[in-house]
Design a protein around this motif. Structure first.
Motif, PDB file in Angstrom:
ATOM      1  N   GLU A  10       0.844  -1.190   0.000  1.00 22.49           N
ATOM      2  CA  GLU A  10       0.000   0.000   0.000  1.00 22.49           C
ATOM      3  C   GLU A  10       0.879   1.239   0.000  1.00 22.49           C
ATOM      4  O   GLU A  10       1.923   1.271   0.647  1.00 22.49           O
ATOM      5  CB  GLU A  10      -0.897   0.014   1.241  1.00 22.49           C
ATOM      6  CG  GLU A  10      -2.014  -0.986   1.167  1.00 22.49           C
ATOM      7  CD  GLU A  10      -3.008  -0.797   2.297  1.00 22.49           C
ATOM      8  OE1 GLU A  10      -3.230   0.354   2.716  1.00 22.49           O
ATOM      9  OE2 GLU A  10      -3.550  -1.803   2.738  1.00 22.49           O
ATOM     10  N   PRO A  11       0.446   2.271  -0.740  1.00 25.08           N
ATOM     11  CA  PRO A  11       1.256   3.493  -0.739  1.00 25.08           C
ATOM     12  C   PRO A  11       1.253   4.159   0.628  1.00 25.08           C
ATOM     13  O   PRO A  11       0.292   4.053   1.388  1.00 25.08           O
ATOM     14  CB  PRO A  11       0.569   4.382  -1.785  1.00 25.08           C
ATOM     15  CG  PRO A  11      -0.811   3.836  -1.913  1.00 25.08           C
ATOM     16  CD  PRO A  11      -0.740   2.383  -1.540  1.00 25.08           C
ATOM     17  N   GLU A  12       2.363   4.827   0.910  1.00 22.65           N
ATOM     18  CA  GLU A  12       2.491   5.539   2.178  1.00 22.65           C
ATOM     19  C   GLU A  12       1.512   6.711   2.185  1.00 22.65           C
ATOM     20  O   GLU A  12       1.379   7.414   1.181  1.00 22.65           O
ATOM     21  CB  GLU A  12       3.924   6.051   2.306  1.00 22.65           C
ATOM     22  CG  GLU A  12       4.291   6.482   3.687  1.00 22.65           C
ATOM     23  CD  GLU A  12       5.770   6.821   3.771  1.00 22.65           C
ATOM     24  OE1 GLU A  12       6.067   7.940   4.225  1.00 22.65           O
ATOM     25  OE2 GLU A  12       6.590   5.970   3.392  1.00 22.65           O
ATOM     26  N   PRO A  13       0.809   6.960   3.293  1.00 23.27           N
ATOM     27  CA  PRO A  13      -0.135   8.085   3.314  1.00 23.27           C
ATOM     28  C   PRO A  13       0.593   9.420   3.151  1.00 23.27           C
ATOM     29  O   PRO A  13       1.729   9.584   3.583  1.00 23.27           O
ATOM     30  CB  PRO A  13      -0.799   7.995   4.689  1.00 23.27           C
ATOM     31  CG  PRO A  13       0.000   7.045   5.486  1.00 23.27           C
ATOM     32  CD  PRO A  13       0.851   6.239   4.546  1.00 23.27           C
ATOM     33  N   LEU A  14      -0.080  10.354   2.505  1.00 18.40           N
ATOM     34  CA  LEU A  14       0.510  11.667   2.256  1.00 18.40           C
ATOM     35  C   LEU A  14       0.583  12.453   3.551  1.00 18.40           C
ATOM     36  O   LEU A  14      -0.396  12.602   4.263  1.00 18.40           O
ATOM     37  CB  LEU A  14      -0.347  12.437   1.238  1.00 18.40           C
ATOM     38  CG  LEU A  14       0.104  13.846   0.913  1.00 18.40           C
ATOM     39  CD1 LEU A  14       1.455  13.820   0.215  1.00 18.40           C
ATOM     40  CD2 LEU A  14      -0.918  14.533   0.034  1.00 18.40           C
ATOM     41  N   ASP A  15       1.775  12.945   3.854  1.00 19.64           N
ATOM     42  CA  ASP A  15       1.988  13.810   5.013  1.00 19.64           C
ATOM     43  C   ASP A  15       1.884  15.243   4.514  1.00 19.64           C
ATOM     44  O   ASP A  15       2.820  15.776   3.929  1.00 19.64           O
ATOM     45  CB  ASP A  15       3.358  13.527   5.627  1.00 19.64           C
ATOM     46  CG  ASP A  15       3.649  14.354   6.862  1.00 19.64           C
ATOM     47  OD1 ASP A  15       2.847  15.263   7.194  1.00 19.64           O
ATOM     48  OD2 ASP A  15       4.684  14.109   7.498  1.00 19.64           O
ATOM     49  N   LEU A  16       0.723  15.868   4.736  1.00 21.44           N
ATOM     50  CA  LEU A  16       0.467  17.196   4.198  1.00 21.44           C
ATOM     51  C   LEU A  16       1.464  18.223   4.717  1.00 21.44           C
ATOM     52  O   LEU A  16       1.956  19.062   3.974  1.00 21.44           O
ATOM     53  CB  LEU A  16      -0.961  17.629   4.520  1.00 21.44           C
ATOM     54  CG  LEU A  16      -1.438  18.902   3.847  1.00 21.44           C
ATOM     55  CD1 LEU A  16      -1.336  18.787   2.339  1.00 21.44           C
ATOM     56  CD2 LEU A  16      -2.849  19.226   4.251  1.00 21.44           C
ATOM     57  N   GLU A  17       1.795  18.175   6.001  1.00 26.45           N
ATOM     58  CA  GLU A  17       2.756  19.131   6.556  1.00 26.45           C
ATOM     59  C   GLU A  17       4.098  19.013   5.855  1.00 26.45           C
ATOM     60  O   GLU A  17       4.722  20.001   5.494  1.00 26.45           O
ATOM     61  CB  GLU A  17       2.932  18.917   8.059  1.00 26.45           C
ATOM     62  CG  GLU A  17       3.874  19.910   8.694  1.00 26.45           C
ATOM     63  CD  GLU A  17       4.054  19.686  10.190  1.00 26.45           C
ATOM     64  OE1 GLU A  17       5.033  20.226  10.724  1.00 26.45           O
ATOM     65  OE2 GLU A  17       3.241  18.988  10.799  1.00 26.45           O
ATOM     66  N   ARG A  18       4.530  17.787   5.620  1.00 25.53           N
ATOM     67  CA  ARG A  18       5.815  17.568   4.945  1.00 25.53           C
ATOM     68  C   ARG A  18       5.756  18.024   3.488  1.00 25.53           C
ATOM     69  O   ARG A  18       6.709  18.587   2.963  1.00 25.53           O
ATOM     70  CB  ARG A  18       6.182  16.093   5.023  1.00 25.53           C
ATOM     71  CG  ARG A  18       7.524  15.798   4.442  1.00 25.53           C
ATOM     72  CD  ARG A  18       7.916  14.367   4.692  1.00 25.53           C
ATOM     73  NE  ARG A  18       9.058  14.041   3.878  1.00 25.53           N
ATOM     74  CZ  ARG A  18       9.318  12.856   3.417  1.00 25.53           C
ATOM     75  NH1 ARG A  18       8.529  11.853   3.692  1.00 25.53           N
ATOM     76  NH2 ARG A  18      10.361  12.644   2.681  1.00 25.53           N
ATOM     77  N   ALA A  19       4.617  17.803   2.840  1.00 27.05           N
ATOM     78  CA  ALA A  19       4.476  18.188   1.440  1.00 27.05           C
ATOM     79  C   ALA A  19       4.491  19.704   1.273  1.00 27.05           C
ATOM     80  O   ALA A  19       5.009  20.227   0.287  1.00 27.05           O
ATOM     81  CB  ALA A  19       3.186  17.613   0.868  1.00 27.05           C
TER      82      ALA A  19
END
Length: 94
Positions: A10-19
């Motif tokens: 499964e893809p790693e969940p998107l870390d919005l703060e990091r993005a």
């Protein structure tokens, strides 16, 4: 012959703060153009003094780094003059 199932991780969940962290932008203030780069809490590993309020920016505190975008003495001089600000202090700076 039976088919083998290939297990796809499964893809790693998107870390919005990091993005969103580190997104360089140019802002216009009364005294000229400024490069502004957010620092995430995870990337803030040192202690700084905010030039806006004189207060401490503790390690692990999200803040912004700002430096002139239109300085007279070149980019190297502008980078040498960069400062770490509380995000609120930078927003309310005139």
């Amino acid at each position: 012959m039976p088919r083998r199932r290939v297990r796809v991780p499964e893809p790693e969940p998107l870390d919005l703060e990091r993005a969103l962290a580190g997104r360089l932008r140019v802002e216009s203030k009364r005294d000229g153009a400024w490069n502004v780069q957010p620092q995430s809490a995870a990337a803030a590993v040192k202690e700084y003094v905010c030039p806006g309020c004189g207060g401490e920016i503790a390690p692990g505190t999200a803040h912004v780094v700002a430096w002139r975008a239109d300085g007279l003495f070149g980019e190297a001089d502008d980078l040498a003059g960069r400062r770490h600000w509380h995000a609120h202090c930078w927003r309310t700076r005139t």
